[in-house]
Design a protein around this motif. Structure first.
Motif, PDB file in Angstrom:
ATOM      1  N   MET A  25     -42.127   1.107 -27.077  1.00 57.96           N
ATOM      2  CA  MET A  25     -41.030   1.522 -26.198  1.00 57.96           C
ATOM      3  C   MET A  25     -40.444   2.818 -26.749  1.00 57.96           C
ATOM      4  O   MET A  25     -40.430   3.035 -27.963  1.00 57.96           O
ATOM      5  CB  MET A  25     -39.942   0.445 -26.142  1.00 57.96           C
ATOM      6  CG  MET A  25     -40.445  -0.948 -25.789  1.00 57.96           C
ATOM      7  SD  MET A  25     -41.192  -1.074 -24.148  1.00 57.96           S
ATOM      8  CE  MET A  25     -39.733  -1.135 -23.123  1.00 57.96           C
ATOM      9  N   TYR A  26     -39.945   3.667 -25.856  1.00 55.04           N
ATOM     10  CA  TYR A  26     -39.348   4.936 -26.276  1.00 55.04           C
ATOM     11  C   TYR A  26     -38.158   4.627 -27.184  1.00 55.04           C
ATOM     12  O   TYR A  26     -37.142   4.071 -26.727  1.00 55.04           O
ATOM     13  CB  TYR A  26     -38.907   5.722 -25.050  1.00 55.04           C
ATOM     14  CG  TYR A  26     -38.354   7.094 -25.355  1.00 55.04           C
ATOM     15  CD1 TYR A  26     -39.156   8.072 -25.950  1.00 55.04           C
ATOM     16  CD2 TYR A  26     -37.037   7.417 -25.051  1.00 55.04           C
ATOM     17  CE1 TYR A  26     -38.644   9.327 -26.234  1.00 55.04           C
ATOM     18  CE2 TYR A  26     -36.523   8.667 -25.322  1.00 55.04           C
ATOM     19  CZ  TYR A  26     -37.329   9.623 -25.915  1.00 55.04           C
ATOM     20  OH  TYR A  26     -36.825  10.872 -26.200  1.00 55.04           O
ATOM     21  N   PRO A  27     -38.250   4.946 -28.491  1.00 54.19           N
ATOM     22  CA  PRO A  27     -37.265   4.453 -29.468  1.00 54.19           C
ATOM     23  C   PRO A  27     -35.819   4.804 -29.141  1.00 54.19           C
ATOM     24  O   PRO A  27     -34.914   3.970 -29.315  1.00 54.19           O
ATOM     25  CB  PRO A  27     -37.716   5.115 -30.784  1.00 54.19           C
ATOM     26  CG  PRO A  27     -39.166   5.412 -30.592  1.00 54.19           C
ATOM     27  CD  PRO A  27     -39.311   5.744 -29.131  1.00 54.19           C
ATOM     28  N   GLU A  28     -35.575   6.029 -28.669  1.00 60.10           N
ATOM     29  CA  GLU A  28     -34.200   6.478 -28.435  1.00 60.10           C
ATOM     30  C   GLU A  28     -33.506   5.679 -27.345  1.00 60.10           C
ATOM     31  O   GLU A  28     -32.274   5.669 -27.275  1.00 60.10           O
ATOM     32  CB  GLU A  28     -34.184   7.970 -28.078  1.00 60.10           C
ATOM     33  CG  GLU A  28     -34.438   8.901 -29.253  1.00 60.10           C
ATOM     34  CD  GLU A  28     -35.909   8.996 -29.649  1.00 60.10           C
ATOM     35  OE1 GLU A  28     -36.748   8.340 -28.983  1.00 60.10           O
ATOM     36  OE2 GLU A  28     -36.222   9.710 -30.622  1.00 60.10           O
ATOM     37  N   GLU A  29     -34.278   5.013 -26.470  1.00 59.74           N
ATOM     38  CA  GLU A  29     -33.667   4.233 -25.397  1.00 59.74           C
ATOM     39  C   GLU A  29     -33.934   2.740 -25.523  1.00 59.74           C
ATOM     40  O   GLU A  29     -33.607   1.966 -24.618  1.00 59.74           O
ATOM     41  CB  GLU A  29     -34.164   4.732 -24.026  1.00 59.74           C
ATOM     42  CG  GLU A  29     -33.716   6.139 -23.675  1.00 59.74           C
ATOM     43  CD  GLU A  29     -32.206   6.240 -23.447  1.00 59.74           C
ATOM     44  OE1 GLU A  29     -31.529   5.189 -23.357  1.00 59.74           O
ATOM     45  OE2 GLU A  29     -31.703   7.381 -23.369  1.00 59.74           O
ATOM     46  N   ASN A  70     -44.184   4.287 -31.995  1.00 64.42           N
ATOM     47  CA  ASN A  70     -43.928   5.511 -31.243  1.00 64.42           C
ATOM     48  C   ASN A  70     -45.251   5.969 -30.648  1.00 64.42           C
ATOM     49  O   ASN A  70     -46.136   6.459 -31.359  1.00 64.42           O
ATOM     50  CB  ASN A  70     -43.339   6.587 -32.157  1.00 64.42           C
ATOM     51  CG  ASN A  70     -42.924   7.840 -31.410  1.00 64.42           C
ATOM     52  OD1 ASN A  70     -43.598   8.293 -30.486  1.00 64.42           O
ATOM     53  ND2 ASN A  70     -41.798   8.424 -31.812  1.00 64.42           N
ATOM     54  N   GLY A  71     -45.396   5.806 -29.333  1.00 62.71           N
ATOM     55  CA  GLY A  71     -46.664   6.122 -28.682  1.00 62.71           C
ATOM     56  C   GLY A  71     -47.011   7.593 -28.724  1.00 62.71           C
ATOM     57  O   GLY A  71     -48.183   7.961 -28.795  1.00 62.71           O
ATOM     58  N   ASN A  76     -46.985   3.306 -36.377  1.00 66.57           N
ATOM     59  CA  ASN A  76     -46.922   1.846 -36.298  1.00 66.57           C
ATOM     60  C   ASN A  76     -45.792   1.274 -37.150  1.00 66.57           C
ATOM     61  O   ASN A  76     -45.855   0.129 -37.596  1.00 66.57           O
ATOM     62  CB  ASN A  76     -48.264   1.241 -36.721  1.00 66.57           C
ATOM     63  CG  ASN A  76     -49.439   1.847 -35.988  1.00 66.57           C
ATOM     64  OD1 ASN A  76     -50.180   2.654 -36.552  1.00 66.57           O
ATOM     65  ND2 ASN A  76     -49.604   1.500 -34.727  1.00 66.57           N
ATOM     66  N   THR A  77     -44.770   2.100 -37.377  1.00 67.59           N
ATOM     67  CA  THR A  77     -43.607   1.649 -38.132  1.00 67.59           C
ATOM     68  C   THR A  77     -42.442   1.397 -37.181  1.00 67.59           C
ATOM     69  O   THR A  77     -42.431   1.872 -36.049  1.00 67.59           O
ATOM     70  CB  THR A  77     -43.186   2.703 -39.177  1.00 67.59           C
ATOM     71  OG1 THR A  77     -42.958   3.960 -38.502  1.00 67.59           O
ATOM     72  CG2 THR A  77     -44.284   2.889 -40.214  1.00 67.59           C
ATOM     73  N   ASN A  78     -41.435   0.644 -37.665  1.00 66.72           N
ATOM     74  CA  ASN A  78     -40.235   0.332 -36.884  1.00 66.72           C
ATOM     75  C   ASN A  78     -40.622  -0.089 -35.463  1.00 66.72           C
ATOM     76  O   ASN A  78     -40.282   0.561 -34.478  1.00 66.72           O
ATOM     77  CB  ASN A  78     -39.277   1.528 -36.848  1.00 66.72           C
ATOM     78  CG  ASN A  78     -37.902   1.138 -36.314  1.00 66.72           C
ATOM     79  OD1 ASN A  78     -37.531  -0.032 -36.300  1.00 66.72           O
ATOM     80  ND2 ASN A  78     -37.143   2.128 -35.876  1.00 66.72           N
ATOM     81  N   LEU A  79     -41.312  -1.204 -35.383  1.00 73.53           N
ATOM     82  CA  LEU A  79     -41.820  -1.677 -34.094  1.00 73.53           C
ATOM     83  C   LEU A  79     -40.680  -2.172 -33.208  1.00 73.53           C
ATOM     84  O   LEU A  79     -39.693  -2.721 -33.701  1.00 73.53           O
ATOM     85  CB  LEU A  79     -42.836  -2.805 -34.319  1.00 73.53           C
ATOM     86  CG  LEU A  79     -44.062  -2.434 -35.163  1.00 73.53           C
ATOM     87  CD1 LEU A  79     -44.978  -3.641 -35.336  1.00 73.53           C
ATOM     88  CD2 LEU A  79     -44.828  -1.266 -34.549  1.00 73.53           C
ATOM     89  N   PRO A  80     -40.794  -1.965 -31.888  1.00 78.77           N
ATOM     90  CA  PRO A  80     -39.752  -2.441 -30.969  1.00 78.77           C
ATOM     91  C   PRO A  80     -39.869  -3.946 -30.776  1.00 78.77           C
ATOM     92  O   PRO A  80     -40.764  -4.430 -30.075  1.00 78.77           O
ATOM     93  CB  PRO A  80     -40.065  -1.682 -29.677  1.00 78.77           C
ATOM     94  CG  PRO A  80     -41.544  -1.457 -29.727  1.00 78.77           C
ATOM     95  CD  PRO A  80     -41.894  -1.277 -31.179  1.00 78.77           C
ATOM     96  N   ILE A  81     -38.977  -4.697 -31.387  1.00 77.84           N
ATOM     97  CA  ILE A  81     -39.077  -6.158 -31.397  1.00 77.84           C
ATOM     98  C   ILE A  81     -37.811  -6.782 -30.823  1.00 77.84           C
ATOM     99  O   ILE A  81     -36.695  -6.427 -31.220  1.00 77.84           O
ATOM    100  CB  ILE A  81     -39.306  -6.689 -32.835  1.00 77.84           C
ATOM    101  CG1 ILE A  81     -40.562  -6.059 -33.450  1.00 77.84           C
ATOM    102  CG2 ILE A  81     -39.394  -8.215 -32.837  1.00 77.84           C
ATOM    103  CD1 ILE A  81     -41.847  -6.381 -32.723  1.00 77.84           C
ATOM    104  N   LEU A  82     -38.016  -7.718 -29.932  1.00 78.32           N
ATOM    105  CA  LEU A  82     -36.917  -8.448 -29.305  1.00 78.32           C
ATOM    106  C   LEU A  82     -37.314  -9.921 -29.243  1.00 78.32           C
ATOM    107  O   LEU A  82     -38.448 -10.250 -28.887  1.00 78.32           O
ATOM    108  CB  LEU A  82     -36.669  -7.881 -27.916  1.00 78.32           C
ATOM    109  CG  LEU A  82     -35.564  -8.443 -27.033  1.00 78.32           C
ATOM    110  CD1 LEU A  82     -35.066  -7.343 -26.083  1.00 78.32           C
ATOM    111  CD2 LEU A  82     -36.051  -9.638 -26.200  1.00 78.32           C
TER     112      LEU A  82
END
Length: 429
Positions: A56-60, A364-365, A370-376
């Motif tokens: 996912m786009y990290p800033e959003e 970050n695509g 592959n760091t700080n993965l978007p996890i929920l």
């Protein structure tokens, strides 16, 4: 200390013996002492894992502040009605690199070239949970998604032997698998196929075992991998046989048609809810691959992969956010569905007994990191409502979260993949 408690402790000690984690087979005497039945689930907990190819786009995606009072960024805005029912995590990953190829380690935490050195091989989170379920559900797990290639794909589900669990690729096939019983002719054919597969398996095993004494060390290791694959097939055959004569549940839902992964997404989520509600499965995984992802349905011209390489161009970032926001809208709709139906054991809303993991093996695509993965994580009876920020650069393993989920699921284990313990700060209500 009563006998049941002693047996539970002894079992856990066996699991830790020799520095490895091994799940013991079901034992009638142990289950009897613990008051369990092999026909009844030890827990009503469910697990759903959802992942995509490019993160996912990290800033959003990541809120600016931690704790419970953060401001919802754009990509979390669709989840506003569920704000107190999910947790966002910052700075969790697997500590590996590889761009597109590392994406496939999202649920395993292990790259293909290091699987041999791991006690559980390439085993993914969903398949570890499925092992725990066994034949207590008709389908120990369901994998859905595109039958994608490696580059730009989203292969998430792996057995111990490193074989990919192939996905069901359209909602029509999923519906028929879950809810359509064949006629007498179909059942007779299925029984014939079951017996044929069993006899072929017996013959192959016998031949392979007779061959083993003539092999050197390297070839014996290869044969061991082969036997592991054989055991996977044997378990699947036995599970099929256990449920062959049990009628499938009936549901008030029209049989869907195949349209495409984007347009099919809400239907796939609906069918997952029905599968969980009818206890047809307790573990489901949805792979949202970039391949066969029709961006035209969202009014876009370029493909998902091309858009993910936005080069920081505002107009391309906006297109990427359109794709990602659609995914979050469907996730929000799915969570609402889980809240609207009752669990199969009538214990409350299905949401409360279902852990829903959303994320990606890509952080970050655009940069292929592959760091700080978007996890929920949502539901499952955890205490939610926060943005939990872990120390950057400390490599808090994402597998720690997975270990917490497995223990919540009822799996008796103290490790998973590269975990160093359960995840600090994740509490059960």
């Amino acid at each position: 200390m009563n006998d049941a408690r002693l047996l539970r402790i002894n079992r856990r000690c066996l699991l830790r013996a020799a520095g490895v984690s091994v799940t013991l087979p079901p034992m009638a005497s142990l289950d009897s002492c613990l008051g369990n039945s092999q026909q009844q689930p030890t827990s009503s907990m469910k697990m759903v894992c959802i992942g995509n190819s490019f993160g996912m786009y990290p800033e959003e995606f990541f809120p600016k502040a931690g704790g419970p009072d953060y401001e919802l960024p754009r990509l979390l805005e669709p989840l506003k009605p569920h704000r107190r029912g999910f947790t966002v995590f910052s700075h969790l990953d697997h500590g590996i690199k590889g761009g597109h190829f590392a994406v496939h380690s999202f649920l395993s935490g292990v790259k293909t070239d290091e699987a041999r050195s791991m006690p559980d091989g390439m085993l993914s989170l969903d398949q570890r949970a499925a092992e725990h379920v066994g034949s207590r559900s008709r389908f120990p797990s369901l994998t859905l998604g595109s039958d994608s290639g490696l580059h730009g794909g989203c292969r998430m589900c792996w057995t111990r032997s490193g074989a990919r669990v192939p996905p069901i690729t359209n909602p029509k096939a999923l519906f028929q698998k879950l809810f359509v019983d064949g006629d007498a002719k179909d059942r007779a054919h299925a029984q014939q196929q079951f017996q044929l597969r069993g006899s072929i398996l017996d013959a192959v095993c016998g031949e392979a075992q007779s061959m083993q004494k003539h092999l050197d060390g390297r070839d014996k290791a290869k044969l061991d991998e082969y036997f592991s694959s054989i055991r996977d097939v044997e378990k699947k055959l036995q599970q099929d046989e256990n449920w062959r004569t049990v009628a499938k549940p009936t549901v008030e839902y029209p049989e869907p048609e195949m349209k495409g992964i984007v347009e099919d997404l809400p239907v796939l989520f609906d069918l997952i809810v029905l599968a969980l509600q009818t206890n047809s499965t307790r573990v489901a995984t949805l792979e949202i691959s970039s391949e066969h992802f029709d961006t035209g349905f969202l009014g876009l011209k370029a493909g998902y992969h091309a858009i993910s390489h936005h080069g920081k161009k505002p107009e391309t970032i906006e297109q990427l956010l359109t794709i990602e926001q659609y995914q979050m809208e469907q996730l929000a709709r799915f969570l609402s569905k889980l809240k609207s139906v009752t669990a199969d054991d009538a214990s409350g809303a299905l949401f409360d007994s279902t852990m829903v993991l959303f994320g990606s093996g890509m952080g970050n695509g655009n940069a292929h990191t592959n760091t700080n993965l978007p996890i929920l994580l949502a539901g499952g009876g955890f205490q939610h409502g926060e943005h939990k920020i872990y120390p950057a650069g400390r490599n808090v393993p994402l597998s720690n979260l997975y270990l917490s989920m497995l223990q919540r699921f009822g799996v008796e284990t103290d490790s998973f993949s590269k975990s160093t313990g359960t995840l600090r700060g994740l509490e059960v209500v």
